[in-house]
Design a protein around this motif. Structure first.
Motif, short mmCIF file in Angstrom:
data_model
loop_
_atom_site.label_atom_id
_atom_site.label_comp_id
_atom_site.label_asym_id
_atom_site.label_seq_id
_atom_site.Cartn_x
_atom_site.Cartn_y
_atom_site.Cartn_z
N PHE A 53 0.81 -1.23 0.00
CA PHE A 53 0.00 0.00 0.00
C PHE A 53 0.84 1.28 0.00
N LEU A 54 2.17 1.17 -0.02
CA LEU A 54 3.00 2.37 0.11
C LEU A 54 2.92 3.25 -1.13
N TRP A 55 2.98 2.64 -2.31
CA TRP A 55 2.84 3.44 -3.53
C TRP A 55 1.44 4.04 -3.59
N GLU A 56 0.45 3.27 -3.21
CA GLU A 56 -0.93 3.76 -3.24
C GLU A 56 -1.14 4.92 -2.27
N ILE A 57 -0.49 4.85 -1.10
CA ILE A 57 -0.57 5.96 -0.14
C ILE A 57 0.02 7.22 -0.75
N ARG A 58 1.17 7.07 -1.40
CA ARG A 58 1.80 8.21 -2.08
C ARG A 58 0.86 8.81 -3.12
N LYS A 59 0.24 7.93 -3.90
CA LYS A 59 -0.65 8.39 -4.96
C LYS A 59 -1.85 9.12 -4.39
N ALA A 60 -2.43 8.56 -3.33
CA ALA A 60 -3.59 9.20 -2.70
C ALA A 60 -3.22 10.56 -2.13
N ASP A 61 -2.04 10.65 -1.54
CA ASP A 61 -1.58 11.94 -1.00
C ASP A 61 -1.43 12.95 -2.13
N ASN A 62 -0.89 12.51 -3.25
CA ASN A 62 -0.71 13.40 -4.40
C ASN A 62 -2.06 13.84 -4.98
N ILE A 63 -3.01 12.92 -5.02
CA ILE A 63 -4.36 13.26 -5.49
C ILE A 63 -4.96 14.35 -4.62
N ASP A 64 -4.81 14.19 -3.30
CA ASP A 64 -5.40 15.14 -2.36
C ASP A 64 -4.72 16.51 -2.43
N LYS A 65 -3.49 16.56 -2.91
CA LYS A 65 -2.81 17.85 -3.06
C LYS A 65 -3.48 18.71 -4.13
N HIS A 66 -4.17 18.06 -5.07
CA HIS A 66 -4.76 18.78 -6.19
C HIS A 66 -6.30 18.76 -6.19
N ASN A 67 -6.87 17.69 -5.63
CA ASN A 67 -8.33 17.56 -5.59
C ASN A 67 -8.73 16.86 -4.30
N LEU A 68 -9.84 17.28 -3.74
CA LEU A 68 -10.34 16.61 -2.54
C LEU A 68 -10.74 15.17 -2.85
N ILE A 69 -10.44 14.28 -1.93
CA ILE A 69 -10.85 12.88 -2.07
C ILE A 69 -12.24 12.76 -1.45
N ILE A 70 -13.25 12.90 -2.30
CA ILE A 70 -14.64 12.90 -1.83
C ILE A 70 -15.19 11.47 -1.90
N PRO A 71 -15.51 10.87 -0.75
CA PRO A 71 -16.01 9.49 -0.77
C PRO A 71 -17.46 9.41 -1.26
N THR A 72 -17.84 8.22 -1.65
CA THR A 72 -19.21 7.96 -2.09
C THR A 72 -19.99 7.29 -0.96
N LEU A 73 -21.17 7.81 -0.68
CA LEU A 73 -22.03 7.22 0.34
C LEU A 73 -22.88 6.12 -0.29
N HIS A 74 -22.86 4.96 0.33
CA HIS A 74 -23.68 3.83 -0.11
C HIS A 74 -24.73 3.53 0.95
N ILE A 75 -26.01 3.63 0.60
CA ILE A 75 -27.09 3.22 1.50
C ILE A 75 -27.29 1.73 1.31
N THR A 76 -27.08 0.96 2.38
CA THR A 76 -27.14 -0.49 2.27
C THR A 76 -28.44 -1.10 2.80
N GLU A 77 -29.15 -0.35 3.69
CA GLU A 77 -30.38 -0.91 4.25
C GLU A 77 -31.27 0.21 4.79
N ILE A 78 -32.57 0.05 4.58
CA ILE A 78 -33.56 0.91 5.21
C ILE A 78 -34.49 -0.02 5.98
N LYS A 79 -34.33 -0.01 7.30
CA LYS A 79 -35.03 -0.98 8.14
C LYS A 79 -36.24 -0.35 8.82
N GLY A 80 -37.38 -1.03 8.75
CA GLY A 80 -38.57 -0.57 9.45
C GLY A 80 -39.35 0.51 8.72
N PHE A 81 -39.18 0.57 7.39
CA PHE A 81 -39.97 1.54 6.62
C PHE A 81 -41.43 1.08 6.58
#
Length: 273
Positions: free
Chosen positions: A156-184
């Protein structure tokens, strides 16, 4: 090798890892607050030909995005603190030194080799990684053959470097996944019809269709309970590294990887004391 500088290198590196883990915890805490809030609501869409229900979802808090980027930056910095500190302790010069990572084993190996001479017979300028080989050959060999800081090696060391470089130029915006709606729960306005459900799936986006009734009056059902929503966040499918991976387990794996790398580097480099 200067022992005091040696020890200081790993002290500062581990402080950076500690800080990265605090950022991970911070992101988890923000997500816990978010997922237990009214971050989404059921929208009753009524039309002439029927009735449908959708989820309207709030964006992931910016604090989570910032904490993710800061975590990657601290982990990348931890590697550099260790390597530059070692070179300072061994040679007194850490100019342009960083922890070596590369896209492939071949490219990493090439960066360790002597650059040779140009057409005029003059020695080409050696990259900073070549200085690591000259000063710490046992460590350079271990980096190449054991630590493996290149893409896809599992470190994961190269990937960490890459992610750090990505964040230097663009925000790392995660995707929200709704997995369950219980009791609707929804009920028929006229009559005894009931709709009770636990809805499962993988819903993403700011407005997500839930269910639809066609060929009924637009106000056929009304919402009784919106239910409890469960979700997770993942890196975007379009991200160059960690695409689609769950954010928090991935960050934890990265923290462990850098911790193990520092332990390994310290053990090998201590032979020069």
């Amino acid at each position: 090798m200067d022992r005091i500088r040696f020890e200081k290198a790993f002290e500062s590196a581990r402080l950076k890892v500690y800080r990265a883990d605090r950022h991970r915890h911070e992101a988890e805490q923000w997500f816990s607050i978010f997922i237990n809030s009214d971050f989404c609501r059921v929208v009753d869409d009524r039309e002439g030909k029927g009735q449908s229900l959708s989820l309207e979802i709030e964006p992931v808090p910016i604090e989570i995005t910032l904490a993710i980027g800061d975590a990657f930056h601290c982990l990348s910095s931890a590697l550099d603190h260790a390597m530059s500190g070692l070179m300072e302790a061994k040679t007194g010069n850490s100019t342009r030194i960083s922890f070596p990572t590369n896209v492939s084993r071949g490219a990493l190996r090439q960066s360790f080799m002597s650059p040779g001479v140009d057409k005029c017979g003059r020695a080409k300028k050696a990259p900073p990684t070549r200085r690591i080989v000259k000063a710490l050959p046992l460590l350079a060999l271990d980096i190449l053959s054991v630590i493996k800081p290149y893409q896809g090696s599992g470190s994961f060391l190269w990937e960490i470097r890459k992610a750090d470089n990505i964040d230097k130029h663009n925000l790392i915006i995660p995707t929200l996944h709704i997995t369950e709606i219980k009791g609707f729960r929804a009920s028929q306005k006229v009559g005894r019809g009931r709709y009770n459900a636990t809805i499962t799936g993988d819903f993403t986006g700011q407005k997500v269709p839930m269910c639809e009734w066609t060929n009924v009056a637009p106000d056929f059902f009304e919402i009784d309970e919106e239910g409890q929503v469960t979700g997770k966040i993942a890196f975007a499918d379009t991200m160059e590294v960690f695409a689609g991976e769950a954010v928090f387990p991935t960050l934890l794996n990265c923290v462990h990887s850098v911790t193990e790398t520092l332990d390994r580097v310290e053990a090998v480099a201590s032979r020069y004391l």
